[in-house]
Design a protein around this motif. Structure first.
Motif, PDB file in Angstrom:
ATOM      1  N   GLY A   1      77.346 -36.494  11.167  1.00  0.00           N
ATOM      2  CA  GLY A   1      78.573 -36.576  10.382  1.00  0.00           C
ATOM      3  C   GLY A   1      79.164 -35.438   9.624  1.00  0.00           C
ATOM      4  O   GLY A   1      80.117 -34.934   9.519  1.00  0.00           O
ATOM      5  N   ALA A   2      77.993 -34.449   9.135  1.00  0.00           N
ATOM      6  CA  ALA A   2      78.274 -33.374   8.493  1.00  0.00           C
ATOM      7  C   ALA A   2      78.905 -32.349   9.259  1.00  0.00           C
ATOM      8  O   ALA A   2      79.756 -31.625   9.152  1.00  0.00           O
ATOM      9  CB  ALA A   2      76.819 -32.823   7.950  1.00  0.00           C
ATOM     10  N   LEU A   3      78.451 -32.305  10.685  1.00  0.00           N
ATOM     11  CA  LEU A   3      78.908 -31.452  11.547  1.00  0.00           C
ATOM     12  C   LEU A   3      80.287 -31.864  11.904  1.00  0.00           C
ATOM     13  O   LEU A   3      81.338 -30.810  11.917  1.00  0.00           O
ATOM     14  CB  LEU A   3      78.116 -31.459  12.873  1.00  0.00           C
ATOM     15  CG  LEU A   3      78.508 -30.569  13.937  1.00  0.00           C
ATOM     16  CD1 LEU A   3      77.897 -29.101  13.409  1.00  0.00           C
ATOM     17  CD2 LEU A   3      77.683 -30.753  15.235  1.00  0.00           C
ATOM     18  N   VAL A   4      80.755 -33.001  12.289  1.00  0.00           N
ATOM     19  CA  VAL A   4      82.102 -33.270  12.449  1.00  0.00           C
ATOM     20  C   VAL A   4      82.955 -33.108  11.481  1.00  0.00           C
ATOM     21  O   VAL A   4      84.095 -32.417  11.503  1.00  0.00           O
ATOM     22  CB  VAL A   4      82.036 -34.904  12.993  1.00  0.00           C
ATOM     23  CG1 VAL A   4      83.487 -35.393  12.899  1.00  0.00           C
ATOM     24  CG2 VAL A   4      81.322 -35.107  14.018  1.00  0.00           C
ATOM     25  N   ALA A   5      82.435 -33.435  10.053  1.00  0.00           N
ATOM     26  CA  ALA A   5      83.521 -33.091   8.775  1.00  0.00           C
ATOM     27  C   ALA A   5      83.662 -31.578   8.935  1.00  0.00           C
ATOM     28  O   ALA A   5      84.676 -31.112   8.594  1.00  0.00           O
ATOM     29  CB  ALA A   5      82.713 -33.804   7.714  1.00  0.00           C
ATOM     30  N   GLY A   6      82.492 -30.571   8.824  1.00  0.00           N
ATOM     31  CA  GLY A   6      82.809 -29.312   8.952  1.00  0.00           C
ATOM     32  C   GLY A   6      83.820 -28.705  10.076  1.00  0.00           C
ATOM     33  O   GLY A   6      84.627 -27.955   9.766  1.00  0.00           O
ATOM     34  N   ILE A   7      83.741 -29.403  11.246  1.00  0.00           N
ATOM     35  CA  ILE A   7      84.633 -28.866  12.153  1.00  0.00           C
ATOM     36  C   ILE A   7      86.211 -29.177  11.933  1.00  0.00           C
ATOM     37  O   ILE A   7      86.920 -28.561  11.951  1.00  0.00           O
ATOM     38  CB  ILE A   7      84.081 -29.437  13.437  1.00  0.00           C
ATOM     39  CG1 ILE A   7      82.783 -28.944  14.286  1.00  0.00           C
ATOM     40  CG2 ILE A   7      85.414 -29.258  14.639  1.00  0.00           C
ATOM     41  CD1 ILE A   7      82.324 -29.534  15.472  1.00  0.00           C
ATOM     42  N   VAL A   8      86.356 -30.473  11.444  1.00  0.00           N
ATOM     43  CA  VAL A   8      87.358 -31.194  11.020  1.00  0.00           C
ATOM     44  C   VAL A   8      87.959 -29.986   9.789  1.00  0.00           C
ATOM     45  O   VAL A   8      89.296 -29.701   9.821  1.00  0.00           O
ATOM     46  CB  VAL A   8      87.509 -32.492  10.542  1.00  0.00           C
ATOM     47  CG1 VAL A   8      88.962 -32.954   9.799  1.00  0.00           C
ATOM     48  CG2 VAL A   8      87.090 -33.487  11.789  1.00  0.00           C
TER      49      VAL A   8
ATOM     50  N   LEU B   1      79.343 -30.244   3.856  1.00  0.00           N
ATOM     51  CA  LEU B   1      78.601 -30.478   2.707  1.00  0.00           C
ATOM     52  C   LEU B   1      79.071 -31.830   2.222  1.00  0.00           C
ATOM     53  O   LEU B   1      78.426 -32.807   1.948  1.00  0.00           O
ATOM     54  CB  LEU B   1      78.623 -29.405   1.571  1.00  0.00           C
ATOM     55  CG  LEU B   1      77.735 -28.410   2.031  1.00  0.00           C
ATOM     56  CD1 LEU B   1      77.745 -27.366   0.770  1.00  0.00           C
ATOM     57  CD2 LEU B   1      76.148 -28.775   1.992  1.00  0.00           C
ATOM     58  N   ALA B   2      80.437 -32.159   2.237  1.00  0.00           N
ATOM     59  CA  ALA B   2      81.017 -33.192   1.876  1.00  0.00           C
ATOM     60  C   ALA B   2      80.485 -34.419   2.742  1.00  0.00           C
ATOM     61  O   ALA B   2      80.284 -35.573   2.655  1.00  0.00           O
ATOM     62  CB  ALA B   2      82.477 -33.247   1.732  1.00  0.00           C
TER      63      ALA B   2
END
Lengths: 408, 290
Positions: free
Chosen positions: B70-77, B198-199
């Motif tokens: 989840g953190a990774l996907v949010a970071g990429i987005v 982080l979000a």
């Protein structure tokens, strides 16, 4: 076709010929419901209920031969949108009636506008009761239907020490007052009361506050999706007290959305949920799923909204027009009733609220629903007994147990 | 023993509030503190992390991995959005607010239209334990631990790694950094991605404990902004102590007079702090150096 017909119809109207063609003009129904935002989970089904009933009525020849036309706006769970759109449907779209509102805050936000423009609004939602207003027809259940049944049952079964957690706005505050009064009347004790601002999602401390006083059961009057995080968090802190509610399950179908057993031992009084096991309910559900196959749940508000369209049709047909005074005269006759999916319902002329079959739903460990008790034909008696009589006068006020109508 | 259990209960609650504030705020604090961007779409990165985490968990992935995913996907987005939108609005803080607000609305409504009004939850893992009169959720202890680990991790990242040094150089003197051959565009992109990640982490961690709906990010937003406002621009001297102080205030007031008092206390503290220390706790702590 219309372009040719309209001048002809106008001409006939001028000549004073009230032709049957005139009757083809549609009846307009405004629909203001939250299709997005914090309340959308519980209210999208209301719009679907209205659409389903409208489609059925139109397929069957409309209301007195006139087709029903919907004017739908998304109020976004936002009180100011209600005020905006209420003005728009009444002034610009010139609808004949409005179906509006989920939260009591939104209802009280739009009600003065309905009164100002002499509109006719249906509030198809359970609520804290007390609205005595001739321009409002309420098809949702009220505290004398939901709490006067539920709280004594819970006190008898589990004990007399009660803790309330409620959403901190007019609905939660006034409902909590009802609970307080009923608990006292039955010789019980309120061991705690906590009001939670809307939008709060973290409940660790609240759970601890409840554990400190060890109540026999909790009355949960939580509203909105943020607040429904409570159940999961209470469960993971091993707070497994019985719960009683007038809003859960029947509105936000929490028993379907959360993993068992977080809602186990929750008791809810509701006038309809899709688990109601009667032939009328099953037939209703089948029609519903034919039109909306992906509907996650058909809740009490969806049924209220559906049946309200039929009640409106009956009133307009009996009154012979959509004129509000004529409609109220029909209500005053005291026999505006119908066989709804929940059972027989009637509109009470004094308060313009509705009688209901009240189902006590119990959520099991696996989140299956059973109905330990059913109360038939519970009338919305409180307003009438307290002195509200809309056939005589229209105070256009919301009363509460601590602020009843003044008796002359 | 009764005193000890009360003390533990209070520390647990303060720690729980602290964890929520730190996790909700640190992504926002990095993007604001290092880049001067006020990111109103912060809640939607949380939403993204939560939805990805819940979906992955339902598909059978172990929870810790789902949270990281989840953190990774949010970071990429976040990095993609930085390239497409935010990058063109540096040095225009007011415009960034409007742009990120727009992104936030599009994301919330888009989620509602595409994925429906709610996603089924996954249930909170681990069990509970009892101490004295109270029982507690074990998962909440994991959240407290993760909040502390996140702070330590960020500290090491910014002081001990090459990326940290390049990032700080870029933020302090962009032109000098550029002249020395640092790809500042990439650094900005990565920093924004870190904030978004982080979000997403916060979203993933809280997903098992909350209702999964398109508007869930807004439940974090007020607390996150209050923490960043009270803390000021520096994450270690600002966000962390601010979260600790606010956590204690919130737990004490909520225990004394319910959630409403807790919320009022949080907002009152923010008002007092910005009146007395306009640049937040970290601005006040660093005043000599400034």
């Amino acid at each position: 076709m219309n372009k040719i017909l309209t001048p002809i119809m106008m001409g006939m109207g001028l000549l004073g010929l009230n032709s049957p063609l005139m009757a083809e003009e549609s009846i307009k129904l405004g629909v203001l419901e939250d299709q997005s935002g914090d309340f959308a989970v519980a209210t999208i089904g209301k719009v679907h209920g209205i659409q389903l009933a409208t489609e059925e009525i139109n397929a069957d020849g409309g209301i007195d031969g006139r087709p029903l036309e919907l004017v739908i706006y998304d109020t976004q769970s936002d009180n100011t949108r209600y005020q905006e759109f209420m003005r728009r449907v009444l002034q610009r779209d010139k609808v004949d009636a409005v179906f509006a509102g989920f939260s009591s805050a939104s209802r009280e936000a739009y009600r003065p506008i309905v009164d100002q423009f002499k509109g006719l609004a249906f509030y198809n939602n359970q609520y804290e009761g007390g609205v005595c207003d001739a321009n409002m027809i309420v098809t949702g259940a009220v505290p004398e239907q939901q709490f006067s049944t539920l709280i004594p049952y819970m006190m008898e079964k589990y004990g007399k020490r009660v803790y309330t957690i409620a959403a901190d706005y007019n609905f939660g505050q006034i409902s909590a007052e009802w609970v307080r009064d009923i608990v006292k009347e039955n010789g019980g004790e309120m061991v705690g009361e906590e009001f939670i601002p809307l939008g709060v999602s973290q409940f660790s401390q609240t759970i601890q506050n409840i554990q400190r006083v060890q109540p026999d059961f909790i009355v949960t009057l939580l509203v909105g999706t943020a607040q429904s995080s409570y159940y999961e968090q209470a469960m993971s802190a091993n707070l497994r007290l019985p719960m009683a509610s007038s809003v859960n399950v029947g509105q936000g179908y929490e028993h379907k959305r959360f993993n068992p057993p977080s809602l186990a031992n929750m008791y809810v009084t509701t006038n309809y949920i899709e688990e109601v096991d009667t032939p009328a309910s099953k037939a209703f559900l089948e029609k519903w799923h034919q039109k909306f196959p992906d509907e996650p749940y058909v809740n009490q508000e969806a049924e209220n909204s559906y049946l309200a369209v039929y009640l409106y049709k009956q009133m307009v047909e009996r009154a012979g027009s959509t004129d509000h005074d004529a409609i109220r005269k029909v209500i005053a006759e005291g026999d505006v009733c119908m066989d709804a999916p929940e059972g027989k319902v009637c509109i009470d002329p004094k308060s313009q609220h509705m009688s209901h079959t009240i189902y006590l739903a119990r959520v099991g460990e696996d989140h299956s629903i059973t109905f330990p008790k059913v109360w038939k034909n519970i009338k919305p008696y409180w307003l009438g007994d307290a002195g509200c009589d809309l056939t005589q006068s229209n105070p256009a006020t919301q009363y509460t147990p601590s602020n009843p109508p003044s008796k002359n | 023993m009764a005193f000890l259990s009360e003390l533990f209960a209070f520390l647990y609650q303060a720690g729980d509030a602290f964890a929520f504030l730190v996790l909700a705020a640190c992504g926002l604090a990095i993007v604001f503190g290092m880049m001067g961007v006020i990111n109103l779409a912060h809640g939607e990165f949380i939403l993204c992390g939560a939805y990805v985490c819940a979906t992955a968990t339902r598909l059978g992935m172990p929870l810790p991995l789902s949270v990281l995913l989840g953190a990774l996907v949010a970071g990429i987005v976040g990095m993609i959005l930085e390239r497409l939108v935010i990058r063109h609005l540096y040095h225009r803080p007011l415009d960034t607010i409007v742009a990120t607000w727009g992104i936030s609305m599009i994301a919330t409504q888009g989620t509602l239209i595409v994925l429906g009004s709610t996603l089924p939850g996954t249930g909170t893992p681990l069990g509970s334990f009892t101490l004295g009169d109270y029982s507690f959720s074990q998962y909440r202890l994991v959240l407290i631990g993760t909040a502390l680990a996140t702070l330590v991790g960020l500290y090491l990242l910014f002081t001990r790694t090459r990326f940290g040094i390049l990032a700080r150089a870029t933020i302090q003197m962009p032109h000098m950094a550029q002249a020395l051959g640092i790809n500042t565009g990439l650094v900005y992109s990565l920093t924004f991605g870190l904030g978004a990640g982080l979000a997403g982490l916060a979203g993933g961690l809280y997903a098992p404990t909350m209702t999964l709906v398109p508007t869930m990010g807004s439940a974090f937003l007020v607390e996150a902004f209050v923490t960043v406002v009270v803390g000021g621009a520096d994450i270690f001297l600002g966000t962390a102590p601010a979260a600790a102080i606010l956590g204690v205030i919130k737990a004490a007031l909520t225990s004394w007079y319910g959630q409403l008092a807790g919320q009022i206390g949080l907002l009152l503290t923010a008002i007092v702090v910005i009146r007395v220390m306009p640049r937040g706790l970290s601005g006040w702590l660093l005043r000599e150096r400034g």
